[in-house]
Structures are given as C-alpha cells and as structure tokens.
Design an enzyme around this catalytic site. Structure first.
Site, PDB file in Angstrom:
ATOM      1  N   GLU A 147      -1.469 -10.701 -18.882  1.00 36.73           N
ATOM      2  CA  GLU A 147      -0.659 -10.919 -17.993  1.00 36.73           C
ATOM      3  C   GLU A 147      -1.244 -10.457 -16.642  1.00 36.73           C
ATOM      4  O   GLU A 147      -2.198  -9.554 -16.831  1.00 36.73           O
ATOM      5  CB  GLU A 147       0.839 -10.640 -17.817  1.00 36.73           C
ATOM      6  N   LYS A 149      -1.506  -8.256 -13.445  1.00 36.58           N
ATOM      7  CA  LYS A 149      -1.134  -6.964 -12.953  1.00 36.58           C
ATOM      8  C   LYS A 149      -0.768  -7.125 -11.487  1.00 36.58           C
ATOM      9  O   LYS A 149      -1.499  -7.382 -10.595  1.00 36.58           O
ATOM     10  CB  LYS A 149      -2.170  -5.986 -13.109  1.00 36.58           C
ATOM     11  N   ASP A 151       0.452  -6.168  -7.623  1.00 35.44           N
ATOM     12  CA  ASP A 151       0.255  -5.159  -7.076  1.00 35.44           C
ATOM     13  C   ASP A 151       1.428  -4.929  -6.162  1.00 35.44           C
ATOM     14  O   ASP A 151       1.464  -5.312  -4.878  1.00 35.44           O
ATOM     15  CB  ASP A 151      -0.934  -5.269  -6.351  1.00 35.44           C
ATOM     16  N   TYR A 259       8.330  -7.965 -16.008  1.00 38.89           N
ATOM     17  CA  TYR A 259       7.543  -8.132 -17.223  1.00 38.89           C
ATOM     18  C   TYR A 259       7.550  -7.037 -18.566  1.00 38.89           C
ATOM     19  O   TYR A 259       6.871  -7.038 -19.233  1.00 38.89           O
ATOM     20  CB  TYR A 259       5.869  -7.982 -16.603  1.00 38.89           C
ATOM     21  N   LYS A 346      -8.849  -3.706 -14.292  1.00 38.11           N
ATOM     22  CA  LYS A 346      -8.595  -3.483 -12.631  1.00 38.11           C
ATOM     23  C   LYS A 346      -9.529  -4.255 -12.058  1.00 38.11           C
ATOM     24  O   LYS A 346     -10.781  -4.035 -12.437  1.00 38.11           O
ATOM     25  CB  LYS A 346      -8.132  -2.164 -12.122  1.00 38.11           C
ATOM     26  N   CYS A 440      -3.733  10.488  28.842  1.00 40.53           N
ATOM     27  CA  CYS A 440      -3.601   9.235  28.660  1.00 40.53           C
ATOM     28  C   CYS A 440      -4.900   8.519  29.314  1.00 40.53           C
ATOM     29  O   CYS A 440      -5.589   8.885  30.286  1.00 40.53           O
ATOM     30  CB  CYS A 440      -2.582   8.462  29.398  1.00 40.53           C
ATOM     31  N   CYS A 443      -4.183   6.545  32.688  1.00 36.10           N
ATOM     32  CA  CYS A 443      -3.868   7.087  33.832  1.00 36.10           C
ATOM     33  C   CYS A 443      -3.612   8.533  33.903  1.00 36.10           C
ATOM     34  O   CYS A 443      -3.385   9.172  34.906  1.00 36.10           O
ATOM     35  CB  CYS A 443      -2.321   6.399  33.975  1.00 36.10           C
ATOM     36  N   CYS A 458       1.972   7.516  26.186  1.00 33.84           N
ATOM     37  CA  CYS A 458       1.738   8.048  27.520  1.00 33.84           C
ATOM     38  C   CYS A 458       3.345   7.810  27.953  1.00 33.84           C
ATOM     39  O   CYS A 458       3.784   6.805  28.126  1.00 33.84           O
ATOM     40  CB  CYS A 458       0.745   7.143  28.135  1.00 33.84           C
ATOM     41  N   CYS A 464       1.376   3.725  34.447  1.00 32.71           N
ATOM     42  CA  CYS A 464       0.345   3.781  33.730  1.00 32.71           C
ATOM     43  C   CYS A 464       0.052   2.173  33.795  1.00 32.71           C
ATOM     44  O   CYS A 464       0.571   1.419  33.050  1.00 32.71           O
ATOM     45  CB  CYS A 464       0.673   4.129  32.241  1.00 32.71           C
TER      46      CYS A 464
HETATM   47  S1  IVH Z   1       3.688  -3.223 -18.102  1.00 32.83           S
HETATM   48  C1  IVH Z   1       5.132   0.784 -20.485  1.00 32.83           C
HETATM   49  N1  IVH Z   1       2.891  -5.402 -17.077  1.00 32.83           N
HETATM   50  O1  IVH Z   1       1.249  -1.415 -13.058  1.00 32.83           O
HETATM   51  C2  IVH Z   1       4.249  -0.027 -19.224  1.00 32.83           C
HETATM   52  N2  IVH Z   1       2.959  -3.146 -15.699  1.00 32.83           N
HETATM   53  O2  IVH Z   1      -0.648   0.837 -12.985  1.00 32.83           O
HETATM   54  C3  IVH Z   1       5.271  -0.869 -18.811  1.00 32.83           C
HETATM   55  N3  IVH Z   1       2.398  -3.419 -13.328  1.00 32.83           N
HETATM   56  O3  IVH Z   1       3.537   1.347 -13.820  1.00 32.83           O
HETATM   57  C4  IVH Z   1       4.158  -1.646 -17.783  1.00 32.83           C
HETATM   58  N4  IVH Z   1       2.008  -5.382 -13.312  1.00 32.83           N
HETATM   59  O4  IVH Z   1       4.254  -0.539 -12.225  1.00 32.83           O
HETATM   60  C5  IVH Z   1       3.196  -3.855 -16.806  1.00 32.83           C
HETATM   61  N5  IVH Z   1       2.263  -7.274 -15.873  1.00 32.83           N
HETATM   62  C6  IVH Z   1       2.553  -5.956 -15.713  1.00 32.83           C
HETATM   63  C7  IVH Z   1       2.355  -5.225 -14.650  1.00 32.83           C
HETATM   64  C8  IVH Z   1       2.830  -3.775 -14.846  1.00 32.83           C
HETATM   65  C9  IVH Z   1       1.809  -4.460 -12.770  1.00 32.83           C
HETATM   66  C10 IVH Z   1       2.489  -1.999 -12.725  1.00 32.83           C
HETATM   67  C11 IVH Z   1       3.626  -1.283 -13.324  1.00 32.83           C
HETATM   68  C12 IVH Z   1       2.839  -0.227 -13.943  1.00 32.83           C
HETATM   69  C13 IVH Z   1       1.638   0.137 -13.224  1.00 32.83           C
HETATM   70  C14 IVH Z   1       0.259   0.578 -13.841  1.00 32.83           C
END
Ligand code: IVH
Length: 732
Positions: A147, A149, A151, A259, A346, A440, A443, A458, A464
């Site tokens: 899945e 990740k 951000d 998730y 990552k 500043c 001025c 300022c 100014c």
């Molecule tokens: S699973 C027990 N799934 O990434 C661990 N985490 O860098 C459960 N995160 O703490 C986390 N996308 O906040 C999981 N698809 C995803 C995620 C995800 C982002 C975050 C989450 C985690 C952090 C770790």
C-alpha cells in the site's frame, strides 16, 4: 570503530536525532531531510548492534518520536485516567475537562495499543531481505499487502457502538492528544458507521493528510498574512490538526486515509479483508492497495507507484509492505518500536545542491522581515530555483546557513522550494554566520520581536516605505480594487509624495499624474477611469482591500454578507465577530483591533467620502434558491469570467468552495480544468459537470450573470487559481 569512539558517536547521534525528531513532531518545522535523518538513524542502529550493551531504553532506535507537549494538567490527568476510561464522567473528571478547554490544551489519553512506527529502507534489496526473513520464519504460504505510505500525521480513531468516540494523535506512541472535536470537522471521517457487523468497540488508524491544493491555498493565505508558510503538506496537516479552534480545522481541507486496525483481529483472516470490511462500514480506506504474492509483484507495485504517485492529489513518501495474513503477523510479532510483519520502502525526495550567493531581508506590508536566500540557479523538478525563503532568524540559525555554503533544495509537489540542509563538506574556509539585521533594511527603525513569535518586525508602519507601498499595492490588486497600475506607478506616486495612504489615491488629479515619468494624457485618463470604476467595486472586495491582517478574500466576503455594512462591523464586539461562520478567535481579534484604531477610522471616512462601497447592495442577496445547499468547486475557463460564474452560483443560493471534499455537490469543470482537481474528484467520487450541463441543469442564464457582475474585477483565468500579486519573493 573502537568502543570509546563508538560511544562518543552514539551520544552525538542520539542528540542530533532527538533534536530533529522534536523539530519534526512538535514544531512541525524540520530542518533535516527525511533521507538524512533516516541515514543517521541507520548509523546509530549499526553502532548499537555492534555494541549492544550501549543500548539504552531512551535511544531513538528504541522509542518512537513524540509530538506531545508536556503539561502539568496532563500529568495530573494521567493520574486520573481511570475516571476517563470508566465511561462515567465523575465530577472531578468533568471539571478537569473544563480546565483543559479553558487553557486551550489538548487532553492526553493512553492508546489501547501502542502506536508504533515502521522499519524503513531506501533499498529494494532490503525489501527482499524482509520478504526472505518472513518466508524463513513462517515456513508456510502467505501473501503481502502493498500500500501507499501516506505522508501526513498519524491518527487513531475509536468507534464505540458505531459512533466516533475518540480521536487521538500518535503522541509518543503510548499516549496521544485528544483531537476528537477537531476530527469531527474533517469531512471524510464518518461520525457514525454504516451497515452492521462492526465490533462493539474498536480502534482504526491511519493518516490525516493535506491535499496539495489545500496546502497551496493555505500557504498562499499565510504569505498574504505574512505568516511563515508550512514547509510541506505533512507539517501543515499536523499543525492544522492541533489548531485550538475546531472551526478553523474544518477550513483546512484535511483528508483522512485509514490503514490499520490494531489488536486482536483474527476474525478478519487477512489485513486486506479487514480493510474491505472497514470500507463497507463507510470508513475512508485507500483503493490503491494490492495483494502481492512474491517479490517480483512487490517490485512491480513499487515501480508503478514511484511515478504514478506524482499524479495523486496528496503526498506519499513510500510504499508499505505488510504480511497480509493476521495469524502470520502474530507469529512475527513486534520489536519495541515497530512490527516485524511490515516494512516501509521510502522514495527519495528530489533534491538539488546549489550555492547560496547572498541573503536578502525583505520587509512585507505588515512589517515582518523575511530572510531570503539568493541561490545559484538550479533545475529542480522541471523549474529553475533561484531563491528560497529562510522563514525567520530561528530557522536560519538551526540550519547554520552561511553565504558561500552549498545547500540542498527540495521540492515535493509544493509551490515553495525549501532548503533542507547545508553540505558542510563544501563549506568555504573562514565563512561567517550572517548577522540578522537589527534595523529595518528599508527605513532603519530598530526591529522588534514579540517573545512568542519567531519573526522580527519593523514597528514603523506609518513611515516605513516598503510597508506603505505594500499596503498600496495590495489595495490596488486585482482581487481587491482592481486599479490599473503596477509597482512602478506606486513607487513613483509614493516617491513624489502624492500617495501615502490608500485614501490619497482618490485625491489624485490629472496634473498630478502628468508629473509621472513617461505618463501622457491617455495613461492618466485610463488611470483616473480605473479609479472611478473602483468606486463600484462591491463591499466585500473593499473590505479585503483594506489589508486587515488575517482577512483574506473569503473572510472579507463572509463578513460583508453577515454585517451588510461597515457601521455594523465598526460596532461589532469580538464575541459578535466570532459568531460569524468561519471566523475564529485570532481573526476576530485582528479585525477588532484594526477597526479600533483612529487612523483606520479616519481613512475609512475619507474613502467613504470618495464614494467607495461600504455596504452590500440591496440586490446582492440570492436571486433564486435553485442552488440552495449546493457546494460547488469550479476549475478552468468558462465562456463567462470565473468571477461571474462564482457570483452566479452565490446569487442563486449556492456556495463556492476552492477545495473538493465530501460536501462538494459537483466539480464544475471548464476548459483547462486543473488535472489535480479532476483526479481528486475521481478519488472522492464527486460528479464532474461541464458548463453546458450546468446551465442546462439549473436553467440559469449566463448573459444575465455577465451583466450583473459587470463591476466586479474581471478575472484572467489561468486554469487554476494561482498566486497573484503576492510578494515577488516566490516567483522562483
Ligand atoms: S501501518 C504497526 N500503513 O508511517 C504499524 N503506516 O513511518 C502500523 N504510514 O507510523 C502502521 N502510510 O503513521 C502503515 N499505509 C500505511 C502507512 C503508514 C503511512 C505512517 C504511519 C507510521 C509511519 C511510519
């Protein structure tokens, strides 16, 4: 490395990592890139593996970072956690809750299951090693769930009897801040579940993200208000989730993706099935996950999303690979910090290395001084970067940036490139730390800094030149009074002493204008006509043009509609101001203090005398109720101006919104509609209507719309609403 050097380096690494973790989680203003942070963490892990007796429980390798603020109130409350858990609030518990509210502190609660982090890597080989380890340990067939990740910032939601009971931030992993009230304003988080079959009580975890368009809009507003822009959508999401005013949270366009269901979830069999069930109950689950059978399929998924993710409306920073079978997850178990059944791969953010040529200190229209680095031009994600903001003196100090340094610049879908770190190996000899000016730069007035603010100001707002010119330019800008003139004209009018305040514009006469360099009768007539035309600009735009701190275009419109005229606003108390939809405490304070100042009252009197609109016109109420309760997002170009289209929607009872959410009835897409918006509409399953469909559906007539908005500023459409007339700093 020998033991003594290892020990020294371990201490050093821990300090750097803790400090950066604090900046990341608590301040939402990291100064190190994720990549550098992760690699220092790998170095520490390797050293601790070599010398295991040097491991301490508080090492960053053993504990997840914390976003919690340590407060006396929370320490006391922790002692009474039992009260909170019994579900029956005692008197003491209730008075404690009031205490938290009064002091604007988030109450903390323990997580039922710790909120862990994930082991991460930037190498495919290590993902392979993870899969191999699982294969060896499990010794039976199993699958992977891949899945995205996301951000953003972590969230844990508890549903009790199908109702949203509590929302906690990740905090320090064992306890988090109670942000339930705020989360209720995030539109895709259901307060009640659908269907049946959900456990009596369960937690579900995920991420709160801020889509790019909401992020860009927020930063544009922050720039207009001269607040430090957020470095990236993650920090913006995290900062927004912890706003004190839940109504403000609702305006930030946050979006949730869940998730993970922690605890005993054997009944689901697999993680992917648990997610399918959660989706059936109405919870927001990603539709981008995929069950993979082997490392080849995992790699294929990674490679696909490495490019495809750039088209998503929100930020992702990697792929999470989880063992799918719950029984297998239980067999693999956890370390103190992360599950052994999952790993994060990552993506490396796009970076460029370039030289700092000089540093400018820019004064904005409210007097705040922003340091800006001039960089040797460098190509990054398709654009040439020449300048980057250094936000404030604290940020400069934490980077320890110097002229002549080589710095890493990153851009991850955001509008403003950011400097993430300095390449110390390339630092020139004898370089000096730049001194932040004490006077500043425009001025010469000594700069001031409020104790709780990071910026220098300022204080000489009346004298100014840069501040005055900034206010004049804002007044004339397209979304304000739309007066035909640019920076050069303002400079001349100011330098010749003809215009010192916004009301002075309306005293200008032909002979004054003919004194301007290169001005002939024709340009002077055009300018005077434009001033004359601005007297018809509607009250909401006039209110925006005044340049009240924290009052953007939308707030000005809401105020104008609510109060109807300037006298009602002048008489409004802070309480009356906060009663207005979408106006929180900070905005109310700044409006109130603006209208209490004598100089502003005098200026408004002069503008009124000149004939500007200080009341809503009678016919500005809805002309029909056809779109009542309908929130519409428009994007692209139409056969009438965008401004007219917006007015038409509002005149017929509808509401315009700039970002898509569950509340959006449809996206009205013209030609060259923003691809991000279209994609997001698809993700959120929001219908998309063409201009033709819209007119057909509503029976409205566009010619009438065009005529009735004749006096509002014409809009030059760029397809998407972009930054205009904002500080030149960001034309990078
Ligand atoms: S699973 C027990 N799934 O990434 C661990 N985490 O860098 C459960 N995160 O703490 C986390 N996308 O906040 C999981 N698809 C995803 C995620 C995800 C982002 C975050 C989450 C985690 C952090 C770790």
């Amino acid at each position: 490395m020998d033991r003594t050097s290892a020990e020294k380096r371990i201490v050093e690494l821990r300090e750097i990592l803790w400090e950066n973790s604090r900046r990341y989680y608590v301040e939402n203003a990291p100064t190190m890139s994720d990549y550098d942070y992760d690699h220092l963490m790998y170095e520490l892990e390797a050293l601790e593996q070599e010398f295991p007796d040097l491991i301490t429980p508080d090492s960053p390798t053993q504990k997840v970072g914390s976003d919690l603020a340590d407060t006396e109130e929370n320490r006391k409350a922790a002692e009474h956690e039992k009260d909170a858990r019994s579900g029956q609030p005692t008197e003491r518990e209730m008075s404690m809750s009031e205490d938290f509210e009064a002091k604007n502190i988030f109450r903390q609660y323990a997580h039922q299951y710790p909120m862990l982090s994930l082991g991460n890597t930037y190498s495919i080989e290590e993902v392979e090693a993870f899969a191999d380890r699982a294969t060896k340990t499990l010794d039976r067939p199993f699958t992977f769930n891949c899945e995205l990740k996301f951000d953003g910032t972590g969230i844990s939601l508890t549903y009790r009897k199908g109702k949203l009971f509590r929302a906690l931030t990740r905090g320090d992993g064992t306890k988090g801040d109670d942000v339930t009230k705020n989360v209720k304003h995030i539109q895709n988080i259901p307060q009640s579940l659908k269907g049946s079959g959900y456990p009596e009580e369960f937690e579900i975890r995920g991420e709160i993200v801020m889509p790019y368009d909401s992020f860009d809009q927020l930063n544009r507003e922050r720039l207009i208000n001269e607040d430090t822009p957020f470095a990236n959508p993650r920090n913006a999401a995290s900062g927004s989730l912890k706003l004190i005013d839940p109504k403000e949270v609702g305006k930030r366009g946050l979006y949730c993706i869940l998730y993970h269901i922690p605890g005993d979830i054997m009944q689901f069999g697999t993680h992917s099935h648990a997610m399918e069930c959660a989706k059936e109950w109405g919870l927001p689950i990603s539709d981008k996950s995929k069950v993979c059978r082997n490392i080849d399929e995992i790699e294929e998924y990674i490679n696909f999303w490495d490019t495809e993710r750039k088209k998503l409306p929100y930020a992702t920073d990697g792929i999470v690979i989880k063992i799918n079978e719950i029984a297998a997850q239980m067999d693999l178990g956890y370390t103190s910090k992360s599950p052994r059944w999952a790993v994060a791969y990552k993506f490396k953010a796009e970076q460029a290395l370039t030289e700092v040529l000089s540093i400018d200190y820019q004064v904005g229209r409210t007097g705040s001084v922003t340091p800006v680095a001039n960089l040797a031009p460098v190509l990054l994600s398709g654009t040439t970067v020449k300048r980057a903001t250094l936000n404030n003196s604290d940020f400069m100090a934490s980077l320890d940036i110097r002229i002549g340094d080589y710095v890493y610049v990153e851009k991850g879908g955001e509008i403003i490139p950011k400097i993430t770190s300095v390449e110390l190996k390339k630092r020139p000899e004898h370089s000096q730390r730049p001194e932040f000016p004490t006077l500043c730069p425009d001025c010469g007035t000594p700069l001031v800094k409020a104790e709780d603010e990071a910026r220098f100001y300022c204080p000489y707002s009346e004298g100014c030149p840069t501040q005055i010119k900034g206010r004049l330019l804002h007044f004339m800008s397209r979304k304000a009074m739309n007066i035909l003139a640019g920076e050069a004209t303002v400079d001349q009018l100011y330098d010749l002493g003809m215009v010192r305040s916004i009301a002075d514009f309306y005293d200008l006469k032909m002979p004054d204008l003919l004194r301007l360099d290169g001005w002939k009768e024709k340009s002077a007539i055009n300018f005077l006509n434009s001033l004359e035309k601005s007297k018809q600009v509607t009250f909401d735009h006039v209110l925006f043009a005044l340049g009240i701190r924290n009052v953007g275009e939308i707030t000005a419109r809401t105020m104008a509609r609510h109060f109807k005229n300037i006298d009602a606003i002048l008489a409004a108390s802070i309480e009356e101001l906060t009663e207005v939809e979408d106006i929180g405490g900070i905005i109310a304070e700044s409006i109130y203090s603006y209208f209490k100042q004598e100089k502003h009252i005098d200026e408004i009197a002069r503008l009124r005398e000149a004939g500007l609109q200080f009341a809503m016109a009678e016919d500005e109420g809805p002309r029909s109720e056809i779109l009542k309760g309908t929130t519409i997002v428009i994007s692209g170009n139409f056969s009438i101006s965008r401004e007219s289209m917006k007015k038409l929607i509002e005149a017929n009872g509808g509401k315009n919104s700039s970002s898509l959410s569950k509340k959006t009835a449809f996206l009205l897409a013209g030609t060259k509609a923003g691809p991000e918006k279209l994609k997001k509409a698809e993700t959120l399953q929001i219908p998309v209507k063409t201009e033709e469909e819209f007119f057909q559906m509503t029976g409205l007539e566009k010619e009438i719309a065009e005529q009735q908005t004749l006096f509002t500023p014409p809009s030059v459409s760029t397809g998407e609403e972009g930054p205009e007339e904002e500080p030149n700093l960001f034309n990078m």
